[in-house]
Scaffold this active site. Structure first.
Site, PDB file in Angstrom:
ATOM      1  N   THR A  70      24.748 -28.040  28.978  1.00 17.90           N
ATOM      2  CA  THR A  70      25.204 -28.025  30.373  1.00 17.90           C
ATOM      3  C   THR A  70      26.595 -27.402  30.475  1.00 17.90           C
ATOM      4  O   THR A  70      26.844 -26.540  31.337  1.00 17.90           O
ATOM      5  CB  THR A  70      25.223 -29.471  30.933  1.00 17.90           C
ATOM      6  OG1 THR A  70      23.898 -29.990  30.850  1.00 17.90           O
ATOM      7  CG2 THR A  70      25.699 -29.504  32.373  1.00 17.90           C
ATOM      8  N   ASN A 145      12.216 -24.783  29.196  1.00 21.35           N
ATOM      9  CA  ASN A 145      12.187 -26.141  28.664  1.00 21.35           C
ATOM     10  C   ASN A 145      10.906 -26.894  28.998  1.00 21.35           C
ATOM     11  O   ASN A 145      10.517 -27.804  28.286  1.00 21.35           O
ATOM     12  CB  ASN A 145      13.403 -26.940  29.158  1.00 21.35           C
ATOM     13  CG  ASN A 145      13.695 -26.723  30.619  1.00 21.35           C
ATOM     14  OD1 ASN A 145      13.888 -25.591  31.066  1.00 21.35           O
ATOM     15  ND2 ASN A 145      13.714 -27.789  31.381  1.00 21.35           N
ATOM     16  N   CYS A 320      16.181 -33.979  32.797  1.00 23.83           N
ATOM     17  CA  CYS A 320      17.281 -34.000  33.761  1.00 23.83           C
ATOM     18  C   CYS A 320      16.788 -34.152  35.192  1.00 23.83           C
ATOM     19  O   CYS A 320      17.559 -34.462  36.075  1.00 23.83           O
ATOM     20  CB  CYS A 320      18.118 -32.733  33.635  1.00 23.83           C
ATOM     21  SG  CYS A 320      18.793 -32.589  32.004  1.00 23.83           S
TER      22      CYS A 320
HETATM   23  N1  PLP Z   1      19.326 -25.779  29.235  1.00 24.07           N
HETATM   24  C1  PLP Z   1      18.080 -26.104  28.909  1.00 24.07           C
HETATM   25  C2  PLP Z   1      17.024 -25.049  28.901  1.00 24.07           C
HETATM   26  C3  PLP Z   1      17.763 -27.424  28.571  1.00 24.07           C
HETATM   27  O1  PLP Z   1      16.503 -27.741  28.259  1.00 24.07           O
HETATM   28  C4  PLP Z   1      18.789 -28.390  28.588  1.00 24.07           C
HETATM   29  C5  PLP Z   1      18.482 -29.810  28.304  1.00 24.07           C
HETATM   30  O2  PLP Z   1      17.404 -30.283  28.540  1.00 24.07           O
HETATM   31  C6  PLP Z   1      20.090 -27.990  28.934  1.00 24.07           C
HETATM   32  C7  PLP Z   1      20.324 -26.682  29.250  1.00 24.07           C
HETATM   33  C8  PLP Z   1      21.217 -28.975  28.964  1.00 24.07           C
HETATM   34  O3  PLP Z   1      21.648 -29.275  27.668  1.00 24.07           O
HETATM   35  P1  PLP Z   1      22.481 -30.616  27.387  1.00 24.07           P
HETATM   36  O4  PLP Z   1      21.529 -31.746  27.509  1.00 24.07           O
HETATM   37  O5  PLP Z   1      23.011 -30.425  25.994  1.00 24.07           O
HETATM   38  O6  PLP Z   1      23.580 -30.651  28.377  1.00 24.07           O
END
Ligand code: PLP
Length: 382
Positions: A70, A145, A320
Protein backbone atom coordinates in the site's frame (compact mmCIF):
# COMPACT_ATOMS: atom_id res chain seq x y z
CA UNK A 1 -6.80 -25.89 8.52
CA UNK A 2 -6.15 -26.09 4.79
CA UNK A 3 -5.06 -22.54 4.08
CA UNK A 4 -5.87 -21.58 0.48
CA UNK A 5 -5.92 -17.81 0.96
CA UNK A 6 -2.28 -17.02 0.27
CA UNK A 7 -3.08 -13.96 -1.85
CA UNK A 8 -4.43 -12.38 1.34
CA UNK A 9 -1.31 -13.21 3.29
CA UNK A 10 1.20 -16.03 3.56
CA UNK A 11 2.67 -17.71 6.63
CA UNK A 12 6.18 -16.53 7.50
CA UNK A 13 8.67 -19.26 6.59
CA UNK A 14 10.82 -20.63 9.46
CA UNK A 15 14.00 -19.43 7.67
CA UNK A 16 12.52 -15.94 7.44
CA UNK A 17 11.63 -15.88 11.12
CA UNK A 18 15.13 -17.11 11.91
CA UNK A 19 16.59 -14.20 9.95
CA UNK A 20 14.36 -11.71 11.77
CA UNK A 21 14.57 -12.83 15.40
CA UNK A 22 18.15 -11.74 16.19
CA UNK A 23 17.34 -8.21 14.99
CA UNK A 24 15.11 -7.61 18.01
CA UNK A 25 17.63 -8.26 20.75
CA UNK A 26 20.97 -9.69 19.61
CA UNK A 27 22.02 -7.63 16.60
CA UNK A 28 19.74 -4.74 17.42
CA UNK A 29 20.95 -1.30 16.53
CA UNK A 30 20.04 1.76 14.52
CA UNK A 31 21.59 1.43 11.05
CA UNK A 32 22.47 5.14 11.21
CA UNK A 33 24.61 4.68 14.35
CA UNK A 34 28.30 4.44 13.62
CA UNK A 35 29.13 2.13 16.53
CA UNK A 36 29.34 -1.65 16.18
CA UNK A 37 25.64 -2.30 16.85
CA UNK A 38 24.65 0.25 14.23
CA UNK A 39 27.12 -1.14 11.72
CA UNK A 40 25.80 -4.65 12.23
CA UNK A 41 22.22 -3.47 11.68
CA UNK A 42 23.35 -1.58 8.57
CA UNK A 43 25.01 -4.75 7.25
CA UNK A 44 21.70 -6.60 7.60
CA UNK A 45 19.88 -3.84 5.73
CA UNK A 46 22.55 -3.89 3.02
CA UNK A 47 22.29 -7.67 2.58
CA UNK A 48 18.50 -7.49 2.36
CA UNK A 49 18.71 -4.70 -0.19
CA UNK A 50 20.93 -6.93 -2.33
CA UNK A 51 18.44 -9.80 -2.01
CA UNK A 52 15.50 -7.61 -3.05
CA UNK A 53 17.51 -6.09 -5.91
CA UNK A 54 18.33 -9.63 -7.11
CA UNK A 55 14.63 -10.58 -7.07
CA UNK A 56 13.71 -7.51 -9.12
CA UNK A 57 16.84 -7.52 -11.28
CA UNK A 58 17.69 -3.91 -10.39
CA UNK A 59 20.44 -1.90 -8.69
CA UNK A 60 20.55 -1.85 -4.88
CA UNK A 61 20.35 1.97 -4.94
CA UNK A 62 16.99 1.62 -6.71
CA UNK A 63 15.35 -0.25 -3.79
CA UNK A 64 13.33 1.80 -1.28
CA UNK A 65 12.07 -0.09 1.77
CA UNK A 66 8.45 0.70 2.62
CA UNK A 67 5.81 -0.52 5.07
CA UNK A 68 4.18 -2.69 2.39
CA UNK A 69 2.44 -2.74 -0.95
CA UNK A 70 0.00 0.00 0.00
CA UNK A 71 2.74 2.45 0.87
CA UNK A 72 4.75 1.56 -2.24
CA UNK A 73 1.72 2.18 -4.44
CA UNK A 74 0.92 5.46 -2.66
CA UNK A 75 4.52 6.64 -2.88
CA UNK A 76 4.74 5.79 -6.57
CA UNK A 77 1.57 7.66 -7.51
CA UNK A 78 1.64 10.60 -5.08
CA UNK A 79 5.38 10.96 -5.51
CA UNK A 80 5.07 11.43 -9.26
CA UNK A 81 1.79 13.25 -9.86
CA UNK A 82 1.15 17.01 -9.69
CA UNK A 83 -2.17 18.84 -10.03
CA UNK A 84 -3.06 19.05 -13.70
CA UNK A 85 -1.21 15.82 -14.56
CA UNK A 86 -3.03 12.89 -16.13
CA UNK A 87 -2.70 9.32 -14.84
CA UNK A 88 -3.76 6.10 -16.59
CA UNK A 89 -4.59 3.07 -14.44
CA UNK A 90 -6.47 -0.15 -15.06
CA UNK A 91 -9.96 -0.60 -13.62
CA UNK A 92 -8.84 -3.79 -11.84
CA UNK A 93 -6.08 -2.33 -9.68
CA UNK A 94 -5.95 -2.99 -5.94
CA UNK A 95 -7.62 -0.44 -3.68
CA UNK A 96 -4.14 0.84 -2.78
CA UNK A 97 -4.05 2.26 -6.31
CA UNK A 98 -7.73 2.97 -6.95
CA UNK A 99 -8.30 4.87 -3.70
CA UNK A 100 -5.07 6.82 -4.24
CA UNK A 101 -6.48 7.79 -7.66
CA UNK A 102 -9.65 9.13 -6.02
CA UNK A 103 -7.48 11.19 -3.66
CA UNK A 104 -5.35 12.46 -6.55
CA UNK A 105 -8.48 13.56 -8.41
CA UNK A 106 -9.42 15.67 -5.39
CA UNK A 107 -5.96 17.29 -5.64
CA UNK A 108 -6.66 18.31 -9.24
CA UNK A 109 -5.14 15.36 -11.12
CA UNK A 110 -6.94 13.68 -14.00
CA UNK A 111 -7.33 9.90 -13.97
CA UNK A 112 -8.40 7.50 -16.74
CA UNK A 113 -9.38 4.00 -15.66
CA UNK A 114 -8.93 1.58 -18.54
CA UNK A 115 -11.22 -1.48 -18.58
CA UNK A 116 -10.27 -5.10 -19.20
CA UNK A 117 -11.45 -7.75 -21.67
CA UNK A 118 -13.46 -10.84 -20.71
CA UNK A 119 -10.26 -12.67 -19.81
CA UNK A 120 -9.40 -10.02 -17.24
CA UNK A 121 -6.55 -8.47 -19.23
CA UNK A 122 -5.93 -4.84 -19.99
CA UNK A 123 -5.60 -4.28 -23.76
CA UNK A 124 -2.39 -2.34 -24.51
CA UNK A 125 -4.19 -0.52 -27.35
CA UNK A 126 -6.68 0.87 -24.83
CA UNK A 127 -3.80 2.19 -22.73
CA UNK A 128 -2.27 3.81 -25.82
CA UNK A 129 -5.64 5.31 -26.76
CA UNK A 130 -5.99 6.84 -23.29
CA UNK A 131 -2.73 8.82 -23.59
CA UNK A 132 -3.11 12.60 -23.49
CA UNK A 133 -0.72 15.51 -23.80
CA UNK A 134 -0.63 15.84 -20.01
CA UNK A 135 -0.25 12.11 -19.22
CA UNK A 136 2.49 11.83 -16.62
CA UNK A 137 2.22 8.25 -15.39
CA UNK A 138 0.74 4.86 -16.26
CA UNK A 139 0.11 2.36 -13.45
CA UNK A 140 -0.97 -1.16 -14.41
CA UNK A 141 -0.50 -4.14 -12.11
CA UNK A 142 1.58 -7.17 -13.09
CA UNK A 143 -0.83 -9.81 -11.76
CA UNK A 144 -4.33 -9.32 -10.50
CA UNK A 145 -4.88 -10.25 -6.86
CA UNK A 146 -8.33 -11.78 -7.39
CA UNK A 147 -7.92 -13.75 -10.62
CA UNK A 148 -4.14 -14.08 -10.86
CA UNK A 149 -4.37 -12.89 -14.48
CA UNK A 150 -1.09 -11.50 -15.77
CA UNK A 151 -1.21 -8.11 -17.44
CA UNK A 152 0.76 -7.25 -20.60
CA UNK A 153 3.19 -5.04 -18.69
CA UNK A 154 6.04 -5.33 -21.19
CA UNK A 155 3.84 -3.99 -23.99
CA UNK A 156 2.55 -1.26 -21.72
CA UNK A 157 6.16 -0.46 -20.78
CA UNK A 158 6.95 0.02 -24.48
CA UNK A 159 3.92 2.27 -24.92
CA UNK A 160 5.00 4.36 -21.92
CA UNK A 161 8.56 4.66 -23.20
CA UNK A 162 7.43 5.71 -26.69
CA UNK A 163 5.10 8.31 -25.20
CA UNK A 164 7.80 9.48 -22.77
CA UNK A 165 5.53 8.75 -19.82
CA UNK A 166 6.59 7.19 -16.48
CA UNK A 167 5.41 3.64 -15.78
CA UNK A 168 4.61 2.03 -12.43
CA UNK A 169 3.54 -1.56 -11.91
CA UNK A 170 2.12 -3.11 -8.75
CA UNK A 171 3.93 -6.45 -8.64
CA UNK A 172 2.66 -7.42 -5.18
CA UNK A 173 0.93 -10.57 -6.48
CA UNK A 174 3.52 -11.38 -9.13
CA UNK A 175 6.67 -11.39 -7.02
CA UNK A 176 7.95 -14.87 -6.28
CA UNK A 177 5.41 -16.41 -8.65
CA UNK A 178 6.93 -15.34 -11.96
CA UNK A 179 10.38 -13.90 -12.75
CA UNK A 180 10.58 -10.12 -12.53
CA UNK A 181 13.08 -8.02 -14.43
CA UNK A 182 12.41 -4.29 -14.22
CA UNK A 183 14.53 -3.73 -17.33
CA UNK A 184 12.51 -6.24 -19.35
CA UNK A 185 9.23 -4.75 -18.15
CA UNK A 186 10.49 -1.27 -18.90
CA UNK A 187 9.02 0.17 -15.71
CA UNK A 188 10.30 3.11 -13.69
CA UNK A 189 8.56 2.10 -10.47
CA UNK A 190 7.46 -1.28 -9.12
CA UNK A 191 6.00 -2.20 -5.73
CA UNK A 192 6.21 -5.47 -3.80
CA UNK A 193 5.02 -6.61 -0.38
CA UNK A 194 6.81 -9.01 1.99
CA UNK A 195 3.75 -10.78 3.40
CA UNK A 196 2.70 -12.12 0.00
CA UNK A 197 6.01 -13.99 -0.33
CA UNK A 198 6.17 -15.61 3.12
CA UNK A 199 7.77 -12.56 4.71
CA UNK A 200 6.43 -10.34 7.50
CA UNK A 201 3.35 -8.14 7.29
CA UNK A 202 3.91 -4.38 7.23
CA UNK A 203 7.01 -4.56 5.06
CA UNK A 204 7.60 -3.96 1.37
CA UNK A 205 9.77 -2.26 -1.19
CA UNK A 206 9.41 0.13 -4.07
CA UNK A 207 11.81 -0.04 -7.00
CA UNK A 208 12.45 3.46 -8.34
CA UNK A 209 14.63 3.55 -11.44
CA UNK A 210 17.66 5.79 -11.14
CA UNK A 211 16.70 9.33 -12.18
CA UNK A 212 12.96 8.93 -11.51
CA UNK A 213 11.85 12.23 -9.93
CA UNK A 214 10.01 10.67 -7.01
CA UNK A 215 8.93 13.10 -4.26
CA UNK A 216 9.03 11.61 -0.74
CA UNK A 217 5.70 11.49 1.00
CA UNK A 218 7.23 11.52 4.48
CA UNK A 219 9.64 14.16 5.72
CA UNK A 220 12.34 13.39 8.20
CA UNK A 221 15.84 11.97 8.18
CA UNK A 222 18.19 10.91 5.44
CA UNK A 223 17.18 7.22 5.35
CA UNK A 224 16.53 5.51 2.01
CA UNK A 225 18.34 8.43 0.34
CA UNK A 226 15.61 10.75 1.72
CA UNK A 227 13.01 9.02 -0.46
CA UNK A 228 11.44 7.33 2.59
CA UNK A 229 12.76 8.74 5.87
CA UNK A 230 12.37 7.07 9.25
CA UNK A 231 14.49 4.60 11.21
CA UNK A 232 14.61 1.39 9.23
CA UNK A 233 12.48 -1.60 10.29
CA UNK A 234 15.59 -3.76 10.45
CA UNK A 235 13.84 -7.00 11.42
CA UNK A 236 11.20 -6.49 8.73
CA UNK A 237 13.84 -5.62 6.17
CA UNK A 238 15.87 -8.73 7.07
CA UNK A 239 12.66 -10.77 6.73
CA UNK A 240 11.84 -9.28 3.34
CA UNK A 241 15.41 -9.92 2.19
CA UNK A 242 15.32 -13.57 3.22
CA UNK A 243 11.82 -14.05 1.76
CA UNK A 244 12.99 -12.48 -1.53
CA UNK A 245 15.99 -14.78 -1.64
CA UNK A 246 13.84 -17.87 -1.07
CA UNK A 247 11.22 -16.63 -3.56
CA UNK A 248 13.89 -16.15 -6.19
CA UNK A 249 15.29 -19.65 -5.63
CA UNK A 250 11.74 -21.01 -5.93
CA UNK A 251 11.50 -19.69 -9.48
CA UNK A 252 14.14 -22.13 -10.67
CA UNK A 253 14.04 -25.08 -8.23
CA UNK A 254 10.70 -26.46 -9.38
CA UNK A 255 8.61 -24.99 -6.50
CA UNK A 256 6.62 -22.75 -8.81
CA UNK A 257 5.86 -25.63 -11.20
CA UNK A 258 4.72 -27.70 -8.23
CA UNK A 259 2.41 -24.88 -7.17
CA UNK A 260 0.95 -24.74 -10.69
CA UNK A 261 0.32 -28.51 -10.64
CA UNK A 262 -1.52 -28.26 -7.32
CA UNK A 263 -3.57 -25.29 -8.52
CA UNK A 264 -4.44 -27.06 -11.79
CA UNK A 265 -5.44 -30.23 -9.95
CA UNK A 266 -7.74 -28.25 -7.63
CA UNK A 267 -9.24 -26.21 -10.43
CA UNK A 268 -9.81 -29.18 -12.78
CA UNK A 269 -11.31 -31.28 -9.98
CA UNK A 270 -13.73 -28.56 -8.91
CA UNK A 271 -14.79 -27.91 -12.49
CA UNK A 272 -15.42 -31.58 -13.14
CA UNK A 273 -16.97 -32.54 -9.77
CA UNK A 274 -19.11 -29.49 -9.08
CA UNK A 275 -21.80 -28.69 -11.63
CA UNK A 276 -22.20 -25.12 -12.90
CA UNK A 277 -18.71 -23.91 -12.15
CA UNK A 278 -16.23 -22.08 -14.35
CA UNK A 279 -12.84 -20.49 -13.89
CA UNK A 280 -12.75 -16.72 -14.22
CA UNK A 281 -9.89 -15.65 -16.48
CA UNK A 282 -9.00 -19.22 -17.46
CA UNK A 283 -8.00 -18.27 -21.02
CA UNK A 284 -5.47 -15.68 -19.90
CA UNK A 285 -1.92 -16.33 -18.66
CA UNK A 286 -2.04 -16.44 -14.86
CA UNK A 287 0.28 -16.68 -11.88
CA UNK A 288 0.68 -20.34 -10.90
CA UNK A 289 -0.97 -20.21 -7.48
CA UNK A 290 -4.37 -18.59 -8.08
CA UNK A 291 -7.71 -19.75 -9.36
CA UNK A 292 -10.95 -17.78 -9.18
CA UNK A 293 -14.00 -19.98 -9.60
CA UNK A 294 -17.61 -19.06 -10.24
CA UNK A 295 -20.07 -21.34 -8.41
CA UNK A 296 -23.42 -20.47 -10.01
CA UNK A 297 -26.35 -20.14 -7.60
CA UNK A 298 -24.31 -20.07 -4.42
CA UNK A 299 -23.72 -17.07 -2.17
CA UNK A 300 -19.94 -16.63 -2.12
CA UNK A 301 -19.79 -15.44 1.50
CA UNK A 302 -21.97 -18.37 2.61
CA UNK A 303 -19.66 -20.75 0.75
CA UNK A 304 -16.58 -19.19 2.37
CA UNK A 305 -18.18 -19.83 5.78
CA UNK A 306 -19.28 -23.36 4.83
CA UNK A 307 -15.75 -24.22 3.67
CA UNK A 308 -14.34 -22.64 6.82
CA UNK A 309 -16.43 -25.11 8.82
CA UNK A 310 -14.81 -27.89 6.80
CA UNK A 311 -11.39 -26.45 7.69
CA UNK A 312 -10.71 -24.88 4.29
CA UNK A 313 -9.77 -21.18 4.30
CA UNK A 314 -10.52 -19.31 1.06
CA UNK A 315 -11.89 -15.87 0.26
CA UNK A 316 -14.26 -14.15 -2.07
CA UNK A 317 -11.73 -11.60 -3.27
CA UNK A 318 -9.39 -8.97 -2.02
CA UNK A 319 -8.89 -9.10 1.74
CA UNK A 320 -8.88 -5.31 1.70
CA UNK A 321 -12.46 -5.13 0.46
CA UNK A 322 -13.79 -8.35 2.02
CA UNK A 323 -16.22 -8.09 4.84
CA UNK A 324 -18.59 -6.02 2.72
CA UNK A 325 -21.12 -7.71 0.49
CA UNK A 326 -20.10 -5.58 -2.49
CA UNK A 327 -19.60 -7.46 -5.73
CA UNK A 328 -16.02 -7.66 -6.97
CA UNK A 329 -15.13 -4.71 -9.21
CA UNK A 330 -12.50 -6.89 -10.89
CA UNK A 331 -14.97 -9.59 -11.92
CA UNK A 332 -17.62 -7.03 -12.94
CA UNK A 333 -15.00 -5.34 -15.14
CA UNK A 334 -14.56 -8.75 -16.84
CA UNK A 335 -18.27 -8.84 -17.65
CA UNK A 336 -19.66 -10.97 -14.81
CA UNK A 337 -22.98 -9.90 -13.31
CA UNK A 338 -23.12 -8.67 -9.71
CA UNK A 339 -24.66 -12.00 -8.72
CA UNK A 340 -21.96 -14.04 -10.50
CA UNK A 341 -19.25 -11.93 -8.98
CA UNK A 342 -20.71 -12.55 -5.50
CA UNK A 343 -20.76 -16.28 -6.30
CA UNK A 344 -17.05 -16.46 -7.17
CA UNK A 345 -14.35 -17.63 -4.79
CA UNK A 346 -10.59 -17.19 -4.92
CA UNK A 347 -8.38 -20.14 -4.04
CA UNK A 348 -4.76 -19.05 -3.68
CA UNK A 349 -2.06 -21.56 -2.87
CA UNK A 350 1.30 -21.16 -1.16
CA UNK A 351 4.59 -22.97 -0.74
CA UNK A 352 3.31 -24.77 2.35
CA UNK A 353 0.34 -26.48 0.63
CA UNK A 354 0.67 -30.22 0.00
CA UNK A 355 -0.98 -32.75 -2.36
CA UNK A 356 -2.75 -34.25 0.66
CA UNK A 357 -4.28 -30.89 1.52
CA UNK A 358 -5.45 -30.32 -2.04
CA UNK A 359 -6.96 -33.82 -2.19
CA UNK A 360 -8.76 -33.24 1.14
CA UNK A 361 -10.09 -29.91 -0.14
CA UNK A 362 -11.31 -31.65 -3.31
CA UNK A 363 -13.00 -34.27 -1.14
CA UNK A 364 -14.87 -31.61 0.87
CA UNK A 365 -15.76 -28.84 -1.57
CA UNK A 366 -18.35 -30.59 -3.82
CA UNK A 367 -20.44 -31.65 -0.83
CA UNK A 368 -20.17 -28.20 0.76
CA UNK A 369 -21.46 -26.58 -2.44
CA UNK A 370 -24.24 -29.14 -2.90
CA UNK A 371 -25.53 -28.67 0.64
CA UNK A 372 -25.50 -24.92 0.28
CA UNK A 373 -27.34 -25.09 -3.04
CA UNK A 374 -29.95 -27.39 -1.49
CA UNK A 375 -30.39 -24.99 1.44
CA UNK A 376 -30.91 -22.03 -0.83
CA UNK A 377 -33.44 -24.02 -2.90
CA UNK A 378 -35.40 -24.78 0.30
CA UNK A 379 -35.14 -21.09 1.19
CA UNK A 380 -36.41 -19.91 -2.19
CA UNK A 381 -39.21 -22.50 -2.30
CA UNK A 382 -40.36 -21.72 1.26
N1 PLP B 1 -1.43 -4.50 -4.31
C1 PLP B 1 -1.95 -5.71 -4.49
C2 PLP B 1 -2.13 -6.23 -5.88
C3 PLP B 1 -2.31 -6.49 -3.39
O1 PLP B 1 -2.85 -7.70 -3.59
C4 PLP B 1 -2.12 -5.96 -2.10
C5 PLP B 1 -2.56 -6.73 -0.91
O2 PLP B 1 -3.47 -7.50 -0.96
C6 PLP B 1 -1.57 -4.68 -1.96
C7 PLP B 1 -1.23 -3.98 -3.09
C8 PLP B 1 -1.34 -4.08 -0.61
O3 PLP B 1 -0.21 -4.63 0.00
P1 PLP B 1 -0.02 -4.53 1.59
O4 PLP B 1 -1.01 -5.45 2.20
O5 PLP B 1 1.40 -4.95 1.81
O6 PLP B 1 -0.22 -3.11 1.95
Amino acid sequence: MIYLDNNSTTPVLPEVLEAMLPCFAETFGNPSSIHGGGRRALALVKEAREQVAALLDCQTSEVIFTSGGTEGDNLALKGMMNPGDHLIVSAIEHSAILNTCTWLEKQGCEVTRVGVNGNGQVEPDCVAAALKKNTKLISVMMANNETGVLQPVEEIGRIAAEADVWFHTDAVQAAGKIPISVGKIGCDLLSISAHKIHGPQGMGALFAKRGTPLRPQLHGGHQEKRRRPGTENVAGIAGLGKASHIAQAGLTDGSVEQLAKLRDRLEDAIESLVPDTSVNGRKAPRVPNTTNILFENVGGDALVMALDELGIAVSRGSACSAGGSDPSGVLMAMGLSGQQSRSSLRFSLGKQNTWEEIESAIAGIPDGVRRLREKSLIFWNA
